[in-house]
Design an enzyme around this catalytic site. Structure first.
Site, mmCIF file in Angstrom:
data_model
loop_
_atom_site.group_PDB
_atom_site.id
_atom_site.type_symbol
_atom_site.label_atom_id
_atom_site.label_comp_id
_atom_site.label_asym_id
_atom_site.label_seq_id
_atom_site.Cartn_x
_atom_site.Cartn_y
_atom_site.Cartn_z
ATOM 1 N N LYS A 191 63.110 72.127 89.810
ATOM 2 C CA LYS A 191 62.319 71.127 90.531
ATOM 3 C C LYS A 191 62.871 70.947 91.942
ATOM 4 O O LYS A 191 62.122 70.875 92.907
ATOM 5 C CB LYS A 191 62.344 69.789 89.769
ATOM 6 C CG LYS A 191 61.483 69.826 88.519
ATOM 7 C CD LYS A 191 61.731 68.667 87.573
ATOM 8 C CE LYS A 191 60.915 68.871 86.290
ATOM 9 N NZ LYS A 191 61.240 67.941 85.222
ATOM 10 N N GLN A 231 64.547 62.759 84.041
ATOM 11 C CA GLN A 231 64.488 63.980 83.223
ATOM 12 C C GLN A 231 64.772 63.623 81.762
ATOM 13 O O GLN A 231 65.809 63.032 81.454
ATOM 14 C CB GLN A 231 65.514 65.000 83.749
ATOM 15 C CG GLN A 231 65.475 66.337 83.047
ATOM 16 C CD GLN A 231 64.188 67.111 83.312
ATOM 17 O OE1 GLN A 231 63.673 67.153 84.422
ATOM 18 N NE2 GLN A 231 63.636 67.720 82.272
ATOM 19 N N ASP A 239 55.742 61.285 87.299
ATOM 20 C CA ASP A 239 55.553 61.948 86.005
ATOM 21 C C ASP A 239 54.388 61.310 85.235
ATOM 22 O O ASP A 239 54.033 61.761 84.150
ATOM 23 C CB ASP A 239 56.840 61.824 85.169
ATOM 24 C CG ASP A 239 57.329 63.169 84.682
ATOM 25 O OD1 ASP A 239 56.629 64.182 84.929
ATOM 26 O OD2 ASP A 239 58.398 63.220 84.045
#
Ligand code: NAP
Length: 289
Positions: free
Chosen positions: A55, A99, A122
């Site tokens: 990422k 994460q 997200d």
């Protein structure tokens, strides 16, 4: 024999990233700063570390600034919450991503709720999930958004089609089903308690496999000429001790039945990262609009 056409997520991801780079360059010169993304990682899970690196590399490629934080495994809930609160206030940070998974002593859901909905790149905050349920604009979950983008790129008709999503996680399966519903597909969700999975999956014109079970979907579970999207990313070790990445679909045999199929790797994976970058830019432009 006619083999399925492969849906090339890698190529589409590169094209979108190159457009994003132009947009980021333009924003940097007009607004005086690039969009910023903070990826938070706790502990040393090697798979998570690889995803985070990936990422951050993608951010660097398009010119998005990274404000990542890597915490030791034993960090407390309060310390992570404090960091999220600081990042929520930071004017240089447009996107915050936690994460997953986090170590078991941390409450991941409560941490996700702390992320400001406007920085929730997200798409996992209840407000953004609620917007998705209502069909309102908002930050969307990256993996299903990537799948939708891939389906659009190949002009795959969804309206009135039978779509089956295997997997009902909040990260992939549920938002995926909602996005397909929004696109007027007739959607069925299957999960580990579903009976007669083969019968269910064989009804699908569009089959999305997101169960995290290596090669669960065999050729006899696929309707001839179906569109098959393999979200699964499973690392397996063969009898010679070599490790490799496989999807949730038996690629070689399903390729002989399906009309379209995503490869693993090179299908959904690169699209997920690209949607994260896209969401970060979206979040930036909404603030500066
Ligand atoms: P998850 O949270 O473990 O959820 C898996 C879902 O699949 C659950 O709903 C589970 O049912 C269902 N399931 C498990 N075994 C099944 C079976 N034998 N038959 C039918 N359904 C079954 O996983 P996830 O986070 O959604 O991820 C799914 C897969 O996608 C994983 O391989 C993950 O690595 C991959 N992934 C890929 C990307 C990408 O960018 N390509 C992004 C995210 C995830 P229950 O609810 O009944 O337990």
């Amino acid at each position: 024999m006619d083999y399925a056409q492969l849906l090339d997520g890698k190529a589409l991801a590169q094209r979108i990233q190159s457009q994003l780079k132009d947009r980021v360059d333009q924003l940097r010169s007009t607004q005086g700063r690039p969009p910023g993304l903070a990826v938070l990682m706790v502990g040393d899970n090697p798979a998570s570390a690889a995803y985070v690196r990936n990422k951050e590399r993608a951010c660097a490629k398009v010119g998005i600034a990274s404000f990542g934080r890597h915490f030791p495994t034993n960090i407390s809930q309060t310390e992570v919450e404090q960091t999220i609160r600081t990042l929520n206030q930071d004017p240089l940070v447009d996107g915050i991503l936690l994460q997953l998974p986090v170590p078991p002593h941390l409450d991941a859901v409560s941490l996700l709720h702390q992320i400001h909905p406007d920085k929730d790149v997200d798409g996992l905050h209840p407000l953004n999930l609620g917007r998705l349920v209502r069909g309102e604009p908002g930050l969307r979950s990256c993996t299903p958004a990537g799948v939708m983008s891939l389906l659009r790129e190949y002009s795959i008709e969804l309206k009135g089609k039978q779509a089956v999503v295997v997997g009902r996680s909040i990260l992939v399966g549920k938002p995926m089903a909602l996005m397909l519903l929004e696109a007027d597909a007739t959607v069925t969700m299957a999960h580990s308690r579903s009976q007669n999975l083969t019968e269910v999956t064989r009804s699908a014109d569009i089959l999305i496999a997101a169960a995290g079970r290596p090669e669960l979907i065999a050729a006899d579970m696929v309707k001839p000429k179906a569109v098959v999207i393999d979200v699964g990313m499973n690392r397996i070790t063969d009898y010679e001790g070599n490790s490799r990445l496989v999807g949730d679909v038996k690629f070689d045999s399903v390729r002989e039945v399906a009309k379209f199929l995503t490869p693993v790797p090179g299908g959904v994976g690169p699209m997920t990262v690209t949607m994260l970058l896209q969401n970060t830019v979206l979040s930036y432009t909404r603030v500066h609009a």
